[in-house]
Design a protein around this motif. Structure first.
Motif, PDB file in Angstrom:
ATOM      1  N   THR A   1      26.544  54.657  68.240  1.00  0.00           N
ATOM      2  CA  THR A   1      26.653  53.729  67.111  1.00  0.00           C
ATOM      3  C   THR A   1      26.152  52.339  67.488  1.00  0.00           C
TER       4      THR A   1
ATOM      5  N   GLY B   1      29.559  56.033  62.416  1.00  0.00           N
ATOM      6  CA  GLY B   1      30.037  56.550  63.698  1.00  0.00           C
ATOM      7  C   GLY B   1      31.549  56.576  63.792  1.00  0.00           C
TER       8      GLY B   1
ATOM      9  N   ILE C   1      27.445  51.728  62.490  1.00  0.00           N
ATOM     10  CA  ILE C   1      28.732  51.647  63.185  1.00  0.00           C
ATOM     11  C   ILE C   1      29.821  52.305  62.345  1.00  0.00           C
TER      12      ILE C   1
END
Length: 159
Positions: free
Chosen positions: A107, A144, A141
């Motif tokens: 990520t 993830g 992010i």
């Protein structure tokens, strides 16, 4: 304009950026640098008696944050063996933790130094605006983290 930009050829600044990160990774992994042994010495007394779930959350948060600012592959290679060894000593399933570290380390999109992908996205301002690069990084992010939240219960059932 993707078709126009892709015909221009290789962006050599990106190639040089990738070449420059290899020696840094080797230095971090080296026994002579002492980074891994220092981390082990500092972390081991703190985690004695810690719940495996709390340990997993802390380790994943460490990788999530650190890989946004330092190259994700270098961080994973340098620190995963130490954290896995410590985790095994308190009863964490290290195969499962390894898989989660791999997912969370991928990520790393927020800054140019975070990963090869981050470097490409942030370094090519002719194709991607800076604002777009940060937006895509934050979305990556979040995706993830959602994957990890989904992976944990599934993995806990399987392992």
């Amino acid at each position: 304009d993707w078709p126009k930009n892709s015909r221009r050829g290789v962006d050599w600044s990106m190639v040089l950026l990738f070449v420059a990160t290899t020696p840094i990774g080797n230095a971090l992994e080296s026994d002579k640098s002492g980074i891994i042994s220092t981390v082990f010495t500092l972390v081991e007394p703190i985690v004695k008696g810690m719940s495996p779930l709390v340990y997993i959350v802390i380790v994943l948060a460490f990788f999530l944050i650190l890989t946004q600012f330092a190259h994700n592959v270098v961080i994973a290679i340098a620190f995963a063996p130490t954290f896995l060894t410590i985790g095994a000593s308190i009863g964490v399933n290290i195969a499962f933790l390894s898989a989660m570290i791999c997912v969370i380390a991928q990520t790393a999109f927020l800054t140019p130094g975070s990963s090869a992908t981050g470097a490409i996205v942030h370094g090519n301002t002719r194709w991607v605006e800076v604002k777009q690069a940060y937006f895509v990084g934050i979305v990556g992010i979040l995706i993830g983290v959602i994957c990890i939240i989904t992976l944990y219960p599934t993995g806990a059932l399987l392992f």
